[in-house]
Each structure stands twice: as C-alpha cells, then as structure tokens.
Design a protein around this motif. Structure first.
Motif, PDB file in Angstrom:
ATOM      1  N   LEU A 410     -28.494-124.104  20.145  1.00 56.81           N
ATOM      2  CA  LEU A 410     -27.514-124.686  21.063  1.00 56.81           C
ATOM      3  C   LEU A 410     -26.537-123.620  21.560  1.00 56.81           C
ATOM      4  CD1 LEU A 410     -26.684-127.204  22.493  1.00 56.81           C
ATOM      5  CD2 LEU A 410     -25.439-127.949  20.474  1.00 56.81           C
ATOM      6  N   ASP A 411     -26.181-122.685  20.699  1.00 57.15           N
ATOM      7  CA  ASP A 411     -25.334-121.565  21.146  1.00 57.15           C
ATOM      8  C   ASP A 411     -26.016-120.788  22.267  1.00 57.15           C
ATOM      9  OD1 ASP A 411     -23.139-122.003  19.510  1.00 57.15           O
ATOM     10  OD2 ASP A 411     -23.958-120.836  17.842  1.00 57.15           O
ATOM     11  N   LYS A 412     -27.311-120.491  22.076  1.00 54.05           N
ATOM     12  CA  LYS A 412     -28.069-119.756  23.102  1.00 54.05           C
ATOM     13  C   LYS A 412     -28.206-120.584  24.379  1.00 54.05           C
ATOM     14  CE  LYS A 412     -30.853-117.039  19.843  1.00 54.05           C
ATOM     15  NZ  LYS A 412     -32.227-116.800  19.318  1.00 54.05           N
ATOM     16  N   PHE A 413     -28.399-121.889  24.222  1.00 53.16           N
ATOM     17  CA  PHE A 413     -28.564-122.778  25.372  1.00 53.16           C
ATOM     18  C   PHE A 413     -27.303-122.778  26.237  1.00 53.16           C
ATOM     19  CE2 PHE A 413     -27.934-127.043  27.180  1.00 53.16           C
ATOM     20  CZ  PHE A 413     -29.088-127.181  27.935  1.00 53.16           C
ATOM     21  N   ILE A 414     -26.133-122.920  25.597  1.00 52.23           N
ATOM     22  CA  ILE A 414     -24.871-122.953  26.348  1.00 52.23           C
ATOM     23  C   ILE A 414     -24.602-121.597  26.990  1.00 52.23           C
ATOM     24  CG2 ILE A 414     -22.369-123.236  26.123  1.00 52.23           C
ATOM     25  CD1 ILE A 414     -22.895-125.269  23.910  1.00 52.23           C
ATOM     26  N   LYS A 415     -24.935-120.531  26.294  1.00 52.12           N
ATOM     27  CA  LYS A 415     -24.745-119.191  26.852  1.00 52.12           C
ATOM     28  C   LYS A 415     -25.625-118.977  28.075  1.00 52.12           C
ATOM     29  CE  LYS A 415     -24.690-114.307  25.512  1.00 52.12           C
ATOM     30  NZ  LYS A 415     -24.955-113.334  24.412  1.00 52.12           N
ATOM     31  N   ALA A 416     -26.860-119.527  28.022  1.00 53.64           N
ATOM     32  CA  ALA A 416     -27.790-119.371  29.153  1.00 53.64           C
ATOM     33  C   ALA A 416     -27.318-120.142  30.377  1.00 53.64           C
ATOM     34  CB  ALA A 416     -29.188-119.830  28.749  1.00 53.64           C
ATOM     35  N   LEU A 417     -26.566-121.230  30.163  1.00 52.35           N
ATOM     36  CA  LEU A 417     -26.056-121.993  31.307  1.00 52.35           C
ATOM     37  C   LEU A 417     -25.082-121.162  32.129  1.00 52.35           C
ATOM     38  CD1 LEU A 417     -25.406-125.529  29.746  1.00 52.35           C
ATOM     39  CD2 LEU A 417     -27.255-124.884  31.313  1.00 52.35           C
ATOM     40  N   GLY A 418     -24.346-120.284  31.473  1.00 48.46           N
ATOM     41  CA  GLY A 418     -23.422-119.411  32.198  1.00 48.46           C
ATOM     42  C   GLY A 418     -22.029-119.984  32.248  1.00 48.46           C
ATOM     43  N   PRO A 419     -21.024-119.120  32.205  1.00 45.81           N
ATOM     44  CA  PRO A 419     -19.626-119.590  32.225  1.00 45.81           C
ATOM     45  C   PRO A 419     -19.215-120.177  33.565  1.00 45.81           C
ATOM     46  CG  PRO A 419     -19.726-117.186  32.346  1.00 45.81           C
ATOM     47  CD  PRO A 419     -21.124-117.648  32.093  1.00 45.81           C
ATOM     48  N   SER A 420     -19.933-119.830  34.628  1.00 44.56           N
ATOM     49  CA  SER A 420     -19.550-120.342  35.952  1.00 44.56           C
ATOM     50  C   SER A 420     -19.968-121.790  36.149  1.00 44.56           C
ATOM     51  CB  SER A 420     -20.179-119.469  37.050  1.00 44.56           C
ATOM     52  OG  SER A 420     -21.595-119.489  36.944  1.00 44.56           O
ATOM     53  N   ASP A 421     -20.844-122.277  35.277  1.00 41.21           N
ATOM     54  CA  ASP A 421     -21.310-123.657  35.398  1.00 41.21           C
ATOM     55  C   ASP A 421     -20.181-124.606  35.013  1.00 41.21           C
ATOM     56  OD1 ASP A 421     -22.562-126.166  35.070  1.00 41.21           O
ATOM     57  OD2 ASP A 421     -24.490-125.158  34.827  1.00 41.21           O
ATOM     58  N   ILE A 422     -19.739-125.433  35.977  1.00 46.97           N
ATOM     59  CA  ILE A 422     -18.592-126.318  35.742  1.00 46.97           C
ATOM     60  C   ILE A 422     -18.861-127.275  34.590  1.00 46.97           C
ATOM     61  CG2 ILE A 422     -17.155-128.127  36.775  1.00 46.97           C
ATOM     62  CD1 ILE A 422     -17.636-126.801  39.480  1.00 46.97           C
ATOM     63  N   GLN A 423     -20.085-127.845  34.547  1.00 50.88           N
ATOM     64  CA  GLN A 423     -20.393-128.838  33.535  1.00 50.88           C
ATOM     65  C   GLN A 423     -20.498-128.224  32.142  1.00 50.88           C
ATOM     66  OE1 GLN A 423     -20.614-132.143  34.357  1.00 50.88           O
ATOM     67  NE2 GLN A 423     -20.732-132.588  32.166  1.00 50.88           N
ATOM     68  N   SER A 424     -20.826-126.936  32.066  1.00 50.63           N
ATOM     69  CA  SER A 424     -21.004-126.308  30.753  1.00 50.63           C
ATOM     70  C   SER A 424     -19.669-126.071  30.036  1.00 50.63           C
ATOM     71  CB  SER A 424     -21.748-124.977  30.898  1.00 50.63           C
ATOM     72  OG  SER A 424     -20.941-124.014  31.560  1.00 50.63           O
ATOM     73  N   ILE A 425     -18.569-126.048  30.779  1.00 48.14           N
ATOM     74  CA  ILE A 425     -17.264-125.794  30.151  1.00 48.14           C
ATOM     75  C   ILE A 425     -16.869-126.919  29.203  1.00 48.14           C
ATOM     76  CG2 ILE A 425     -14.804-125.466  30.596  1.00 48.14           C
ATOM     77  CD1 ILE A 425     -15.610-124.045  33.202  1.00 48.14           C
ATOM     78  N   PRO A 426     -16.915-128.214  29.626  1.00 46.18           N
ATOM     79  CA  PRO A 426     -16.594-129.270  28.647  1.00 46.18           C
ATOM     80  C   PRO A 426     -17.602-129.330  27.506  1.00 46.18           C
ATOM     81  CG  PRO A 426     -17.278-130.213  30.764  1.00 46.18           C
ATOM     82  CD  PRO A 426     -17.068-128.767  30.988  1.00 46.18           C
ATOM     83  N   LEU A 427     -18.888-129.018  27.785  1.00 50.17           N
ATOM     84  CA  LEU A 427     -19.876-128.986  26.711  1.00 50.17           C
ATOM     85  C   LEU A 427     -19.506-127.926  25.677  1.00 50.17           C
ATOM     86  CD1 LEU A 427     -22.588-129.700  25.360  1.00 50.17           C
ATOM     87  CD2 LEU A 427     -23.693-128.098  26.941  1.00 50.17           C
TER      88      LEU A 427
END
Length: 684
Positions: A410-427
């Motif tokens: 899950l750490d790798k998954f969130i990192k792959a989404l990228g910090p610019s992804d708006i939805q990934s920030i609350p996740l």
C-alpha cells in the motif's frame, strides 16, 4: 401499481421507478392535500413523504433489535418487499397482483446487479454510492435515473416475454455451420485486426459477440481473456437491448407474411434447423418477395395495445447513445491470482441492422490498478470483520497475507499515484493515521477503535477507483477509446459477413426451435426448457403468442394460456428448489408438469443425487442474473467429488395429462440425453 425505491438511512431518495398507475395515485393523494393556490409538490418529494415512515421504521428496528422487515402486506393487498444493502434500503411494491414477493425480491437484486455493473467498486462505499446515485446537478440526476428506469423497464419486459430471461440463461441461435463460421470470423478477422491497430489507444478487445435480438449468434474471447460469467453476459444483453430495442414485428406478421419471408411456404416456416443451402435457394427463389417485405415498415407496431405499451416505455428511455462512445462497465475477471469482481471494461454496442448488434468488450490500459485496489479493499474488509467479531491483536489479521506485506504494497501504491494526485492526498492522510494507530509502538494496535479507520480506508480506496475509472479524465484531443474509424471498420466487416444472412437471422431468432421437430418422437409433449447451468445456456422451442400468428401452440388466447403455464411451472419449480427438492412432478388440470435438476461429470455420467441445501424465504432469488445460485450449488456438490468437474442441468417439461406417467418420465430421460449432443448445439 408498481414501484421500486432506493433510499438512504436518512430517507433521502437515491432512485425511484414507478409505473403510470402508481404515479397517478401518488399525485392524486398528495395533490388533494395541497392548499388552494399552491402547485403540486415535486414527485420526488411526494415519494419521499410516502415512504419516510417505512424507512424510519426499518432503520429504527435495525438499531434497536438488529433486525428489520423482509416483507409485509397492507390491508389493501399491496405487497412491500424490503432489503438493505449496507446503508441503502431497497423497497419494491406491487398493488395490482401481477407480482408476488419472489418477483419483487428478484427485481431488487437485479437492480442491485445493474448498479454494480455501472458503478463497480464504488458500490462498496455507501458514502460514494449515494453521491453517484444522487448527483447534485438535477439534470445529471434526471439523465441517470432515466437510464436506470429504462434498464429496469427493459429487464421487466424481457422477463415477461423472453424464456431466456425467465430461466436466466443465454439462448443461442441453433445453426452450427453459421455459428462456427462467425466465431472463426470474429477470431481471425475482426478481433485480430482490431488488436493490431494503432487506433485502439491502448485498449484491447477481450470479448466480441453478435446478438440477434436477445439470442447469441457467435461469441469469441481472446486467448488471454477471462471467461465472461453468465450473470455479466445477461446484464450486457439487457443493456444492448436498452440501447437498441428490438420490436416484435416478426411475431405480429400474418401467415402470408411469414410465407413470403421464408420464401417457400409453411414447410420452411417450421423447419427447426435450416441449412445454408436451403436458405440460399430460398433467397434466390423468393428474392422479389423478400425485397417487397423489406420495403414495408416492418419494425413498427400495428397492435394498439402494444403501441401504447411502447409509448410508455419511450417516455422513460433516454436518447440513443452515440455508438462511438463506449459505456464503462465493471465485470468479473478470474485469473491465476484469483477472482476479481467489478473490473473495468469498455462496452461498444454497434448496431448492424435493426435487431442485430455487434458487442465488443475491451480491457482498458490501467486495469491492473483496479486489481490492486480490490486486493486492498478485501484486506481492510476482513480486518474490520474480525474486529467486529471481537478478535483483536494478531487474531484480527489471522488468515490474511502477512500484514507487513500489505503495508509495504500500500505504501508503494500510494507513492505510485504521485503527490500531484488530488484524491491520493486524503488517502495518504488516512493511511498515515491508520499506521500510527495499528503499527506504531505504544499505539492502540488492532482493537475495535480501528473499525472506523478500516471503513475510512475503504472509502478512500473506492474514491481512487472512482477517479480512475468512473470519471473520464482524458482530454478531448486524446480520446481513451477505440477510434470512431476503427469502430466503423469493425461494423462494416461484420455487415459484409452477414449481409446474405440478415433476413434469415431475424426470422430464425423468432423460430429458433419449434415443437414440430419433437412431436413425432415425443407425442403429448407440449413444451420443454433445458438448461445447462455449468455454461449458463438454455434451449427451448420458441413461444409465439400473438393474435396474428398461428403456431403449434394455437392462436391468441390459447397460446397465451400455454405461455402462462410455462411461466408458472418455472416459478413453482424454483419454490420447491428453494426448499431442497431437485425433482417435482405435478398434475395441473389437463397438464402434467415435470422438473428435474441433476449433476453429471465431464464425460456425461450422471452422478448420485444428494440432499440440496434449504434456503430461507428471504434469501437471494434462485437464478444466474442477480447472483449465481448454481455456481454455489455446484461447489456444494463438489465437496464429495474432489478433483472432478461437476456439471449441473435442469429440465422443465409440460405434457398432456392423458399421457401415462411412465411414458412422460421416459420422454424426459430421452429428451435430456438428446438436447446437449455436441453435433446439435455447439457450446461456448
């Protein structure tokens, strides 16, 4: 007097469908209570007001007693069936006696299935599903509800008139030569050409099939594709019929029209398996007649009652979609890693001629992302379940993959989404808090306090899924689907292949099999339906029950009477099957009904009968559309046949009551062995 409602726990309407009579009744009821000078309330408000006491009562019972209503009947004989899925309450109502509790429960489950196919894993989060079903934009909400209402109308129409949707199995056109030719064409010409084109924009065609009305002419899956389960295929057929509805003109044609279309009189009209040679000769001998029939507006209703029903359907139907814009659908996929429900696909329904369509299912480029999300959702759902059961600490993660592996993935998954992804920030924020509570030294660890955070994690993961697969993030300059030119070439290829067959196919879809071909061998047999539940396919003589057509069933009311007997037999058999009976024989006036369910191994050897599980009255309806009861049944039976492929079959028959019972049982045995001969019916 029919209605189906989906509401939230706060009595907010998430979707509704009513027939005209129910709508008129509500408008009269609430219109009369309005003060003079004030207009009628919005219909949605009236529906909410009407059902609010029932909804509040259900929620209160769940909170106080941990239980709620399954169904009830009012003093005026209105039947209410209720079922709660997560935080969404489904209520189906009938007040005209046309539907019983089983019918209403089936309608609820089918509606849930359609929502799952349209919204995928977003349905696993009640918070997000409520927003999807009830968009804030009123125009968008109206379009969505009309689409869902139209799908429900289409399903109801098919279930009332089509045997394949009565027994919830796929019916194939019985013409082995043409079917094999079309399957080979789909494989070697169509799919290969589409998948090798640069215009597919990353999409890959996984399945292609040709529909003639609701019947399957040919079906092809690419070598790396998962099999398409019957539940999903039936839902796709409903969607295809909803996009391009089939009219019943061929059933309404008079006897002289039937003779003109066949090209050689009544004998060919009743031929169960016309060969290509016969069809070609018929076409050449009667070409002038066929051309004349084509000039007549045959796809137009002539019966006033049917026209009225069609007009009411059209009021619900959204405008025909642009064929070049695919419909996003979410289907079950199985591979060596496991079973993955609700994986995103694109569905292209390309009309060839009225009544004949080509359907393409493509896998989208980031499909593996959905598999990862499903794995995480399953893991958090299991942890939450075990915590609710009272397991804490290491016991909460027992039976799961190593929790540290899940943490790393899950750490790798969130990192792959990228910090610019708006939805990934609350996740990321929720996941960080979850880790601090579950893994940090001195933290509470896996306790019941973690339950809200498990639910919050699932909501955030569903939000990522929604952003990736439900919201079209592609720009207008870079469409993320098969190009219109590529779709047009696919359409043209199949039209050229079937050009000489189209008239034959339209007639064949209405006269797929007739009882005439079975009467000599099985005297006294009126009708039968045989279903292979392992492949989800059925075979049955055609039922033509219009006033204008005379068939072996008779004409008009007589044929309608036989049809009602067939529908009644299937419903009766299901009730007995629910109680654990695999064999039913009963006499009904001048008729003798039989129903058999049995198991075979892959060589066709009949296996011993066993006691079937007894289902509660409020269980999910028996069938293959809303959920696959027969898959579960085969797994139950396979416990005592480890390492052996178990197949399941059903046979429904109606005989004249004067036929001796021993002859009827002999007919059933012979019929069951005859129907699934490989030379007669090539399977999927």
């Amino acid at each position: 007097m029919k209605c189906l409602l989906i509401a939230s726990e706060s009595a907010e309407v998430l979707f509704y469908w009513t027939d005209p009579e129910f709508q008129q009744n509500i408008q009269q009821q609430y219109g009369a209570s309005q003060e003079e000078g004030h207009g009628l309330p919005a219909f949605e408000d009236s529906i909410s007001t009407l059902f609010a006491p029932i909804i509040i009562s259900c929620i209160t019972m769940v909170d106080r007693l941990g239980d709620t209503y399954a169904s009830f009947t009012t003093e005026n004989n209105h039947i209410y069936v209720l079922h709660q899925f997560d935080e969404c309450l489904y209520i189906a109502v009938n007040g005209d006696g046309d539907e019983d509790e089983d019918d209403l429960r089936r309608k609820i489950y089918v509606m849930k299935k359609m929502i799952e196919v349209l919204f995928g894993m977003v349905t696993l989060s009640s918070t997000l599903l409520r927003k999807e079903l009830r968009p804030q934009d009123t125009e968008q909400r109206a379009r969505l509800w009309k689409q869902l209402q139209s799908l429900l109308e289409t399903y109801s129409h098919l279930r009332e008139n089509d045997q394949s949707f009565l027994v919830e199995a796929v019916e194939r056109l019985i013409h082995p030569t043409l079917c094999e030719q079309c399957i080979e064409f789909l494989e070697r010409r169509l799919v290969q050409q589409l998948n090798s084109s640069a215009e597919r924009v990353g999409e890959e065609v996984m399945h292609a099939f040709i529909l003639v009305h609701t019947k399957l002419l040919a079906f092809y899956s690419s070598r790396n594709a998962s099999s398409l389960v019957t539940s999903d295929l039936l839902t796709l057929i409903i969607m295809a019929q909803n996009m391009y509805p089939s009219s019943t003109d061929l059933d309404d044609a008079g006897p002289e029209d039937g003779e003109s279309t066949s090209g050689s009189g009544p004998d060919v009209f009743y031929t169960p398996e016309p060969s290509p040679t016969e069809e070609d000769s018929d076409s050449s001998n009667g070409s002038s007649k066929i051309e004349k029939v084509n000039d007549i507006p045959v796809f137009e209703f002539v019966d006033p009652d049917i026209q009225m029903a069609e007009d009411s359907l059209q009021t619900l139907r959204v405008p025909p979609p642009d064929p070049t814009t695919p419909q996003r659908v979410f289907l079950e996929v199985s591979n060596k890693e496991g079973l993955y429900p609700m994986m995103p696909h694109s569905m292209y329904c390309l009309p060839l001629w009225p009544g004949i369509s080509l359907v393409l299912l493509t896998k989208i480029p980031n499909n593996c992302l959905a598999m990862s999300i499903y794995g995480f959702l399953e893991a958090f759902a299991m942890v939450e379940k075990r915590l609710r059961e009272g397991h804490e600490g290491s016991a909460a993660t027992r039976g799961q993959p190593a929790i540290n592996d899940l943490r790393g993935k899950l750490d790798k998954f969130i990192k792959a989404l990228g910090p610019s992804d708006i939805q990934s920030i609350p996740l990321l924020n929720v996941w960080t808090e979850f880790k601090n509570r579950a893994f940090a030294k001195g933290g509470p660890g896996f306790t019941k306090d973690l339950i809200p955070w498990c639910k919050n994690m699932r909501t955030q993961l569903c939000g990522i899924y929604r952003q990736c697969f439900l919201i079209d993030s592609g720009s207008l300059d870079t469409p993320r689907h098969l190009s219109p030119g590529l779709q047009e070439r696919a359409q043209t290829l199949v039209q050229e292949k079937l050009m000489d067959w189209k008239e034959f196919l339209l007639v064949k879809s209405k006269r797929n099999i007739t009882m005439v071909s079975y009467l000599e061998e099985f005297p006294g047999l009126i009708h039968f339906i045989c279903v292979d539940r392992s492949t989800g396919q059925m075979i049955a003589p055609s039922l033509n029950v219009t006033e204008h057509n005379t068939s072996e069933l008779g004409k008009g009311p007589v044929a309608q009477f036989i049809k009602r007997k067939v529908w009644g037999l299937v419903n009766t058999a299901r009730r007995y099957l629910q109680k654990g009976y695999s064999t039913v024989t009963l006499r009904d006036g001048d008729f003798y009904f039989c129903y058999f369910l049995w198991f075979e191994n892959e060589t066709g050897f009949k296996l011993d009968a066993v006691d079937l599980p007894i289902l509660p009255d409020d269980s999910a309806p028996i069938g293959m559309l809303s959920w696959d009861y027969y898959r579960k049944l085969r797994r139950f039976y396979s416990k005592n046949h480890q390492g052996e492929v178990v197949r399941c079959f059903e046979l429904f028959t109606i005989h004249l009551g004067i036929i001796p019972s021993e002859i009827i049982l002999q007919h059933c045995r012979q019929l069951a062995s005859k129907l699934w001969e490989p030379s007669r019916n090539p399977l999927l």
